[in-house]
Design a protein around this motif. Structure first.
Motif, PDB file in Angstrom:
ATOM      1  N   THR A   1      67.615  64.137  58.109  1.00 35.62           N
ATOM      2  CA  THR A   1      68.725  65.059  58.345  1.00 35.62           C
ATOM      3  C   THR A   1      69.077  65.902  57.122  1.00 35.62           C
ATOM      4  O   THR A   1      69.798  66.884  57.253  1.00 35.62           O
ATOM      5  CB  THR A   1      69.983  64.296  58.808  1.00 35.62           C
ATOM      6  N   ALA A   2      68.599  65.512  55.958  1.00 36.37           N
ATOM      7  CA  ALA A   2      68.891  66.294  54.755  1.00 36.37           C
ATOM      8  C   ALA A   2      67.869  65.989  53.674  1.00 36.37           C
ATOM      9  O   ALA A   2      67.412  64.854  53.534  1.00 36.37           O
ATOM     10  CB  ALA A   2      70.297  65.981  54.242  1.00 36.37           C
ATOM     11  N   ILE A   3      67.528  67.031  52.931  1.00 38.43           N
ATOM     12  CA  ILE A   3      66.643  66.911  51.771  1.00 38.43           C
ATOM     13  C   ILE A   3      67.290  67.702  50.647  1.00 38.43           C
ATOM     14  O   ILE A   3      67.635  68.879  50.824  1.00 38.43           O
ATOM     15  CB  ILE A   3      65.230  67.478  52.057  1.00 38.43           C
ATOM     16  N   GLU A   4      67.454  67.052  49.500  1.00 41.49           N
ATOM     17  CA  GLU A   4      68.089  67.726  48.378  1.00 41.49           C
ATOM     18  C   GLU A   4      67.308  67.444  47.106  1.00 41.49           C
ATOM     19  O   GLU A   4      67.042  66.284  46.785  1.00 41.49           O
ATOM     20  CB  GLU A   4      69.534  67.225  48.228  1.00 41.49           C
ATOM     21  N   GLU A   5      66.918  68.524  46.408  1.00 42.48           N
ATOM     22  CA  GLU A   5      66.290  68.336  45.103  1.00 42.48           C
ATOM     23  C   GLU A   5      67.399  68.128  44.087  1.00 42.48           C
ATOM     24  O   GLU A   5      68.383  68.885  44.067  1.00 42.48           O
ATOM     25  CB  GLU A   5      65.427  69.536  44.725  1.00 42.48           C
ATOM     26  N   THR A   6      67.258  67.082  43.273  1.00 46.46           N
ATOM     27  CA  THR A   6      68.347  66.714  42.364  1.00 46.46           C
ATOM     28  C   THR A   6      67.837  66.581  40.933  1.00 46.46           C
ATOM     29  O   THR A   6      67.704  65.480  40.417  1.00 46.46           O
ATOM     30  CB  THR A   6      68.996  65.385  42.813  1.00 46.46           C
ATOM     31  N   GLY A   7      67.511  67.696  40.318  1.00 46.84           N
ATOM     32  CA  GLY A   7      67.117  67.696  38.913  1.00 46.84           C
ATOM     33  C   GLY A   7      65.883  66.888  38.604  1.00 46.84           C
ATOM     34  O   GLY A   7      65.892  66.037  37.724  1.00 46.84           O
ATOM     35  N   GLY A   8      64.807  67.113  39.343  1.00 43.57           N
ATOM     36  CA  GLY A   8      63.541  66.441  39.079  1.00 43.57           C
ATOM     37  C   GLY A   8      63.226  65.315  40.038  1.00 43.57           C
ATOM     38  O   GLY A   8      62.150  64.740  39.980  1.00 43.57           O
ATOM     39  N   SER A   9      64.153  64.975  40.909  1.00 49.13           N
ATOM     40  CA  SER A   9      63.874  63.996  41.950  1.00 49.13           C
ATOM     41  C   SER A   9      64.402  64.557  43.274  1.00 49.13           C
ATOM     42  O   SER A   9      64.907  65.668  43.317  1.00 49.13           O
ATOM     43  CB  SER A   9      64.523  62.642  41.618  1.00 49.13           C
ATOM     44  N   TRP A  10      64.260  63.792  44.332  1.00 47.59           N
ATOM     45  CA  TRP A  10      64.684  64.263  45.649  1.00 47.59           C
ATOM     46  C   TRP A  10      65.512  63.184  46.322  1.00 47.59           C
ATOM     47  O   TRP A  10      65.231  61.989  46.191  1.00 47.59           O
ATOM     48  CB  TRP A  10      63.467  64.572  46.539  1.00 47.59           C
ATOM     49  N   SER A  11      66.485  63.624  47.102  1.00 41.04           N
ATOM     50  CA  SER A  11      67.266  62.729  47.943  1.00 41.04           C
ATOM     51  C   SER A  11      66.960  63.085  49.394  1.00 41.04           C
ATOM     52  O   SER A  11      67.054  64.249  49.789  1.00 41.04           O
ATOM     53  CB  SER A  11      68.761  62.903  47.659  1.00 41.04           C
ATOM     54  N   PHE A  12      66.578  62.075  50.180  1.00 39.59           N
ATOM     55  CA  PHE A  12      66.297  62.249  51.599  1.00 39.59           C
ATOM     56  C   PHE A  12      67.294  61.408  52.384  1.00 39.59           C
ATOM     57  O   PHE A  12      67.496  60.236  52.068  1.00 39.59           O
ATOM     58  CB  PHE A  12      64.883  61.780  51.948  1.00 39.59           C
ATOM     59  N   THR A  13      67.896  62.000  53.399  1.00 33.82           N
ATOM     60  CA  THR A  13      68.823  61.267  54.264  1.00 33.82           C
ATOM     61  C   THR A  13      68.213  61.142  55.651  1.00 33.82           C
ATOM     62  O   THR A  13      67.630  62.104  56.164  1.00 33.82           O
ATOM     63  CB  THR A  13      70.185  61.978  54.341  1.00 33.82           C
TER      64      THR A  13
ATOM     65  N   ILE B   1      63.814  59.741  45.681  1.00 34.41           N
ATOM     66  CA  ILE B   1      62.356  59.768  45.499  1.00 34.41           C
ATOM     67  C   ILE B   1      62.017  60.362  44.139  1.00 34.41           C
ATOM     68  O   ILE B   1      62.435  61.486  43.821  1.00 34.41           O
ATOM     69  CB  ILE B   1      61.701  60.628  46.616  1.00 34.41           C
ATOM     70  N   ILE B   2      61.258  59.610  43.359  1.00 35.09           N
ATOM     71  CA  ILE B   2      60.802  60.124  42.066  1.00 35.09           C
ATOM     72  C   ILE B   2      59.609  61.060  42.292  1.00 35.09           C
ATOM     73  O   ILE B   2      58.969  61.019  43.349  1.00 35.09           O
ATOM     74  CB  ILE B   2      60.425  58.981  41.097  1.00 35.09           C
ATOM     75  N   PRO B   3      59.292  61.919  41.309  1.00 38.85           N
ATOM     76  CA  PRO B   3      58.173  62.857  41.486  1.00 38.85           C
ATOM     77  C   PRO B   3      56.854  62.188  41.863  1.00 38.85           C
ATOM     78  O   PRO B   3      56.116  62.700  42.698  1.00 38.85           O
ATOM     79  CB  PRO B   3      58.079  63.558  40.122  1.00 38.85           C
ATOM     80  N   TYR B   4      56.535  61.035  41.261  1.00 35.03           N
ATOM     81  CA  TYR B   4      55.267  60.363  41.592  1.00 35.03           C
ATOM     82  C   TYR B   4      55.196  60.037  43.078  1.00 35.03           C
ATOM     83  O   TYR B   4      54.188  60.296  43.738  1.00 35.03           O
ATOM     84  CB  TYR B   4      55.095  59.090  40.757  1.00 35.03           C
ATOM     85  N   THR B   5      56.254  59.457  43.622  1.00 34.54           N
ATOM     86  CA  THR B   5      56.278  59.099  45.047  1.00 34.54           C
ATOM     87  C   THR B   5      56.199  60.351  45.906  1.00 34.54           C
ATOM     88  O   THR B   5      55.481  60.383  46.909  1.00 34.54           O
ATOM     89  CB  THR B   5      57.552  58.299  45.385  1.00 34.54           C
ATOM     90  N   TYR B   6      56.919  61.392  45.530  1.00 36.07           N
ATOM     91  CA  TYR B   6      56.902  62.657  46.276  1.00 36.07           C
ATOM     92  C   TYR B   6      55.484  63.230  46.339  1.00 36.07           C
ATOM     93  O   TYR B   6      55.047  63.695  47.385  1.00 36.07           O
ATOM     94  CB  TYR B   6      57.852  63.652  45.606  1.00 36.07           C
ATOM     95  N   GLU B   7      54.765  63.162  45.243  1.00 38.24           N
ATOM     96  CA  GLU B   7      53.427  63.758  45.163  1.00 38.24           C
ATOM     97  C   GLU B   7      52.337  62.885  45.779  1.00 38.24           C
ATOM     98  O   GLU B   7      51.291  63.383  46.188  1.00 38.24           O
ATOM     99  CB  GLU B   7      53.073  64.046  43.701  1.00 38.24           C
ATOM    100  N   HIS B   8      52.540  61.558  45.849  1.00 39.91           N
ATOM    101  CA  HIS B   8      51.490  60.646  46.298  1.00 39.91           C
ATOM    102  C   HIS B   8      51.746  60.010  47.662  1.00 39.91           C
ATOM    103  O   HIS B   8      51.050  59.062  48.041  1.00 39.91           O
ATOM    104  CB  HIS B   8      51.262  59.556  45.241  1.00 39.91           C
ATOM    105  N   THR B   9      52.736  60.525  48.378  1.00 46.23           N
ATOM    106  CA  THR B   9      53.004  60.076  49.748  1.00 46.23           C
ATOM    107  C   THR B   9      53.231  61.304  50.617  1.00 46.23           C
ATOM    108  O   THR B   9      53.266  62.430  50.105  1.00 46.23           O
ATOM    109  CB  THR B   9      54.253  59.167  49.830  1.00 46.23           C
TER     110      THR B   9
END
Length: 195
Positions: free
Chosen positions: A108-120, A158-166
């Protein structure tokens, strides 16, 4: 059993209906290490390898699995999170994951938060599944920590590694994901309901 630590991303190369079942063929780098009857988690869904050809392997999802997961919406070229079953001698870097999906949820939501991401994610609370703040959750097979736990929704960071490798990098608002709630939490909830 799995850990929720994704090994690699696979590409769906074939989808073949067989009565109410779906045969899913995936191209993956670790195919040469697989054998028939081995379990592999696909977006968190434990499926058995039934065929191996070159760098692809095939698994079969039955109607029950298709009805309860996002595998029914797979398309050719889809990117899936893959994890082979854990070895008893390995470290448990994620958490105990069975590969048995409890239900799906909608992003329902995706927010980039200064180098990481928040997914709801929002899910149907009528199925009696719960999250707790800082507890474990598996989203599309990825072991994560719950943030902002509410009755029918939660967030994960989500940290950048997880974002890029999933396949989190492919999510949009409206994406349907598989959820496996923490197995220990499910047992505790069941015991408290019985007392």
């Amino acid at each position: 059993m799995f850990t929720g630590i994704i090994e690699e991303l696979g590409i769906v190369t074939s989808l073949q209906k067989d009565h109410e079942n779906l045969n899913i063929t995936v191209k993956a780098n670790f195919t040469s290490a697989l054998k028939i009857d081995q379990s592999v988690a696909h977006n968190g869904v434990c499926l058995t390898v039934v065929s191996i050809v070159d760098d692809t392997y095939t698994v079969t999802a039955i109607k029950e699995t298709l009805d309860k997961t996002n595998l029914q919406a797979l398309a050719l070229g889809a990117v899936v999170n893959l994890e082979r079953g854990m070895k008893l001698a390995d470290r448990l870097d994620g958490h105990i994951v069975q590969g048995h999906i409890d239900q799906t949820a909608i992003c329902t939501a995706i927010e980039e938060t200064g180098g990481s991401w928040s997914f709801t994610f929002e899910y149907d609370p009528n199925l009696s599944n719960i999250t707790i703040e800082k507890g474990s959750i598996t989203v599309n097979g990825v072991s994560l920590t719950v943030v902002n736990s509410k009755k029918n929704h939660f967030s994960v960071a989500i940290i950048p590694y997880t974002y890029e490798h999933t396949n989190f990098s492919t999510f949009e608002v409206g994406t349907v994901v598989n959820l496996e709630f923490d197995v220990i939490g499910k047992y505790v909830k069941r015991i408290t309901e019985l007392n």
